[in-house]
Design a protein around this motif. Structure first.
Motif, PDB file in Angstrom:
ATOM      1  N   LYS A  61     -42.344 -35.546  28.576  1.00 14.42           N
ATOM      2  CA  LYS A  61     -42.702 -34.150  28.397  1.00 14.42           C
ATOM      3  C   LYS A  61     -41.529 -33.248  28.768  1.00 14.42           C
ATOM      4  CE  LYS A  61     -47.702 -34.677  28.918  1.00 14.42           C
ATOM      5  NZ  LYS A  61     -47.697 -36.144  28.744  1.00 14.42           N
ATOM      6  N   VAL A  62     -41.621 -32.014  28.332  1.00 16.29           N
ATOM      7  CA  VAL A  62     -40.563 -31.034  28.590  1.00 16.29           C
ATOM      8  C   VAL A  62     -40.872 -30.276  29.865  1.00 16.29           C
ATOM      9  CG1 VAL A  62     -39.330 -29.021  27.725  1.00 16.29           C
ATOM     10  CG2 VAL A  62     -40.115 -30.770  26.129  1.00 16.29           C
ATOM     11  N   PHE A  63     -39.980 -30.376  30.823  1.00 20.05           N
ATOM     12  CA  PHE A  63     -40.051 -29.594  32.052  1.00 20.05           C
ATOM     13  C   PHE A  63     -38.632 -29.147  32.411  1.00 20.05           C
ATOM     14  CE2 PHE A  63     -43.934 -32.143  32.396  1.00 20.05           C
ATOM     15  CZ  PHE A  63     -44.854 -31.142  32.662  1.00 20.05           C
ATOM     16  N   PRO A  64     -38.496 -28.023  33.103  1.00 21.69           N
ATOM     17  CA  PRO A  64     -39.509 -27.127  33.653  1.00 21.69           C
ATOM     18  C   PRO A  64     -40.349 -26.472  32.557  1.00 21.69           C
ATOM     19  CG  PRO A  64     -37.332 -26.666  34.587  1.00 21.69           C
ATOM     20  CD  PRO A  64     -37.127 -27.544  33.414  1.00 21.69           C
ATOM     21  N   MET A  65     -41.475 -25.910  33.007  1.00 21.07           N
ATOM     22  CA  MET A  65     -42.362 -25.213  32.086  1.00 21.07           C
ATOM     23  C   MET A  65     -43.082 -24.088  32.815  1.00 21.07           C
ATOM     24  SD  MET A  65     -45.541 -26.710  29.861  1.00 21.07           S
ATOM     25  CE  MET A  65     -46.472 -25.655  28.743  1.00 21.07           C
ATOM     26  N   VAL A  66     -43.023 -22.911  32.220  1.00 20.98           N
ATOM     27  CA  VAL A  66     -43.821 -21.780  32.688  1.00 20.98           C
ATOM     28  C   VAL A  66     -45.028 -21.683  31.764  1.00 20.98           C
ATOM     29  CG1 VAL A  66     -43.901 -19.294  33.098  1.00 20.98           C
ATOM     30  CG2 VAL A  66     -41.774 -20.562  33.527  1.00 20.98           C
ATOM     31  N   ALA A  67     -46.210 -21.781  32.323  1.00 25.96           N
ATOM     32  CA  ALA A  67     -47.420 -21.691  31.502  1.00 25.96           C
ATOM     33  C   ALA A  67     -47.436 -20.359  30.756  1.00 25.96           C
ATOM     34  CB  ALA A  67     -48.659 -21.841  32.367  1.00 25.96           C
ATOM     35  N   GLY A  68     -47.969 -20.368  29.543  1.00 22.18           N
ATOM     36  CA  GLY A  68     -48.024 -19.156  28.740  1.00 22.18           C
ATOM     37  C   GLY A  68     -48.628 -17.989  29.496  1.00 22.18           C
ATOM     38  N   GLY A  69     -47.898 -16.878  29.554  1.00 24.67           N
ATOM     39  CA  GLY A  69     -48.375 -15.699  30.262  1.00 24.67           C
ATOM     40  C   GLY A  69     -48.232 -15.777  31.758  1.00 24.67           C
ATOM     41  N   GLY A  70     -47.561 -16.822  32.257  1.00 28.89           N
ATOM     42  CA  GLY A  70     -47.380 -16.969  33.698  1.00 28.89           C
ATOM     43  C   GLY A  70     -46.154 -16.219  34.190  1.00 28.89           C
ATOM     44  N   ALA A  71     -45.933 -16.275  35.490  1.00 24.91           N
ATOM     45  CA  ALA A  71     -44.770 -15.651  36.098  1.00 24.91           C
ATOM     46  C   ALA A  71     -43.591 -16.617  36.052  1.00 24.91           C
ATOM     47  CB  ALA A  71     -45.070 -15.258  37.545  1.00 24.91           C
ATOM     48  N   ASN A  72     -42.405 -16.095  35.846  1.00 22.73           N
ATOM     49  CA  ASN A  72     -41.234 -16.951  35.686  1.00 22.73           C
ATOM     50  C   ASN A  72     -40.952 -17.821  36.903  1.00 22.73           C
ATOM     51  OD1 ASN A  72     -40.895 -15.097  33.402  1.00 22.73           O
ATOM     52  ND2 ASN A  72     -38.851 -15.974  33.231  1.00 22.73           N
TER      53      ASN A  72
END
Length: 625
Positions: A604-615
């Motif tokens: 999987k691709v990480f890092p990841m900020v969930a959609g609409g989350g804080a950076n």
């Protein structure tokens, strides 16, 4: 040009992009009534094949020649045939694509690599509608692109004729401007205007719809340059404006001085390079500002390559799948100096939490972007290169960044890009990207489709130069990678061109491999094959309780064998041993090659900020989501 120029008929399709007062609509001739304005012929020393055109089609081609267009991508058809017939007598290179969408993507990539508008052609009806995805892609990413489409004869327009579509109406939302030319005497100026506008100010796609009777009709009118007369029968749709051909906007001195003072006084300043730094040819000024004053740098994905990623000041790119240290720096900076970015949601996440402690300097050529998504405390509307030079001249002193740079370095060590690669397990896609990077020159051009493979390419390739990362950003178009590689290899035949694709993306446009073989293009495709639409599956695992609906393929083709069927070199890669040799052999192939890389399907691709989350709430593993 003044508002009386052909540019006054340009159809600016978004009111928010208007940067000049809307002029009165020009009087038009032909079926729309009004008078006709004659133009001087080209100078006698013009030696183009159509210096004195005799048909509307030849006038269109003459305009392209005057603009220096020597390469076009397209698909033939009935309504556009007169234009193709006129091309027969030119020295222009026409690359016949397998599908019109591929033509648009190839022309888009050609424009990104060269900095000049790419040109694509298609016939009426399905030919024109097949361009729409490529036009929308170029519109979202502000890429210079010109489309010429055939149309049914004007007396049949509106009668549901064979292969008729309201091309102007269909493409209005996804073009910077579009026209229907209904007078052969206006065709040359209309095409000239479309090319000029595509490259002017904030770049973008334009389209000229050419009815067949207009391109077949006689004319002695040649395209003019800087002519103040109106363009008869270039029928625009929507609000109109004149392009800023007499100079881009420039911010007043006090605004520049305030922004410079804010940068000098900042304790934690951060420079943010968007795609506008590259499009505006401002990388030299941006790099000088950062290095002279030792200010850390992050980029957006479209801005990748604006600043060398191996420079100690560079924190790489920020956003949903950007580096943890880039996102941490944005969250904790006290001044964000952003250049050429529209602050889209993939960069900002939740806007209310984006750079929460920072004042924002926003440099952009398009005033509509200022404070659209992120409030600008110091708005600077103008050409990026000129504005950056003026800010540098106005800086009273360098900010004291020693402590801030040390903190950024700590984040780099705390949140490195890393992955596990057990030798007894399936090969990791990140490893493939790094292996190809190591085997290629620094000026290699990388194209991608859209999905996990796109993110791995952006994360694990070290980009050092602008115009070397060619991808679909705003629209997120699967299938973009291969036709883009065709366009890039056509634009830069002496450079290495590498395409990273996913099996899902590759299946959408793999027919363009036939074009690469026919044209003898030296490009190499690495299919990171995980037998799934990987990013969709990753979201299903993270946010839909692992309910993998329609994201996995129970069977995929043998892409190496498929490549061989097209006449390309086909190679299969399944393990770490021999990777370097396999990569080298594929790159050394004389012509196109495809490497079918069977990678770990669960990666999987990480890092990841969930959609609409804080950076700053980026996940480093799936457990963090």
């Amino acid at each position: 040009m003044t508002d009386g120029s052909p540019g006054a008929a340009a159809a600016e399709t978004r009111e928010t992009r208007e940067t000049a007062e809307t002029p009165d609509p020009p009087e038009t001739g032909g079926e729309h009534g009004g008078g006709e304005t004659k133009r001087d012929e080209l100078d006698s020393d013009d030696t183009g094949a159509h210096a004195t055109p005799t048909t509307g089609a030849e006038a269109a081609v003459a305009a392209l020649e005057r603009a220096g267009v020597d390469t076009l991508f397209g698909v033939q058809g009935g309504a556009i045939m007169p234009v193709y017939d006129a091309l027969y007598d030119t020295d222009a290179r026409h690359v016949t694509m397998a599908h019109e969408q591929g033509a648009a993507h190839a022309a888009d990539a050609y424009g990104q690599v060269t900095g000049e508008p790419g040109v694509c052609l298609a016939t009426s009806g399905p030919g024109a509608t097949n361009l729409v995805t490529g036009l929308a892609d170029a519109d979202m990413d502000s890429d210079p692109l010109v489309a010429l489409t055939g149309q049914v004869p004007t007396d049949l327009v509106g009668g549901d004729a064979f292969q008729e579509t309201d091309t102007v109406g269909v493409t209005t939302p996804v073009t910077k401007a579009n026209y229907m030319a209904t007078d052969p005497d206006a065709v040359g100026d209309t095409v000239d205007e479309a090319v000029s506008l595509a490259a002017a100010g904030r770049q973008g796609p334009t389209l000229v719809d050419l009815p067949k009777n207009v391109t077949q009709a006689e004319t002695t009118e040649s395209p003019t340059v800087d002519d103040d007369s109106t363009s008869p029968d270039a029928t625009p749709d929507g609000p109109t404006r004149s392009p800023e051909s007499e100079g881009l906007p420039s911010p007043p001195d006090p605004a520049v001085e305030r922004a410079a003072r804010a940068l000098a006084d900042a304790e934690r300043p951060l420079l943010l390079a968007g795609g506008g730094v590259i499009a505006g040819e401002a990388t030299a000024q941006f790099r000088e500002l950062a290095r002279t004053h030792e200010v850390p740098v992050v980029t957006t994905m479209p801005g990748i390559g604006a600043f060398p990623e191996d420079d100690e000041l560079c924190l790489s790119w920020a956003g949903m799948h950007g580096t943890g240290y880039a996102n941490a720096a944005i969250t904790h900076c006290d001044l964000l100096f952003a250049v050429g970015t529209r602050f889209d949601d993939r960069l900002t996440g939740d806007v209310s939490t984006f750079a929460p402690d920072a004042e924002v300097v926003h440099v952009d050529v398009d005033p509509a972007e200022i404070s659209k998504n992120v409030h600008a405390d110091y708005p600077l509307v103008g050409d990026a290169a000129r504005v950056l030079s003026r800010v540098a001249d106005a800086l009273p002193a360098s900010p004291d960044t020693e402590g801030w740079r040390e903190r950024c370095a700590e984040w780099r060590e705390q949140y490195p890009l890393t992955y596990a690669a057990p030798p007894d397990e399936a090969i990791k896609p990140q490893f493939v990207v790094e292996a190809v990077d190591e085997a290629t020159p620094e000026d290699t051009i990388v194209t991608t489709g859209v999905g996990q493979h796109q993110m791995w390419a952006a994360q694990y390739w070290t980009f050092r130069e602008p115009r070397t990362f060619v991808s679909s950003h705003g629209l997120g178009t699967m299938g973009y990678g291969l036709p883009a590689a065709v366009g890039a290899a056509t634009a830069a035949p002496d450079r290495e061109v590498v395409c990273f694709d996913g099996d899902g993306s590759f299946l959408m446009t793999c027919q363009e491999l036939s074009v690469a073989v026919r044209e003898g293009l030296d490009l190499t495709v690495f299919v990171l094959n995980n037998e799934a639409v990987g990013m969709v599956r990753q979201w299903q695992d993270g946010f839909y309780e692992g309910r993998r609906m329609a994201s996995e393929y129970p069977w995929v083709p043998d892409f190496a064998a498929l490549a061989e069927a097209f006449g390309a070199e086909g190679v299969r890669l399944t393990e770490y041993d021999g990777t370097a040799e396999t990569v080298r052999a594929a790159l050394d192939t004389d012509g196109p090659a495809v490497v079918d890389c069977h990678v770990d399907p669960e990666e999987k691709v990480f890092p990841m900020v969930a959609g609409g989350g804080a950076n700053d709430e980026f996940a480093l593993t799936e457990d963090h989501l």
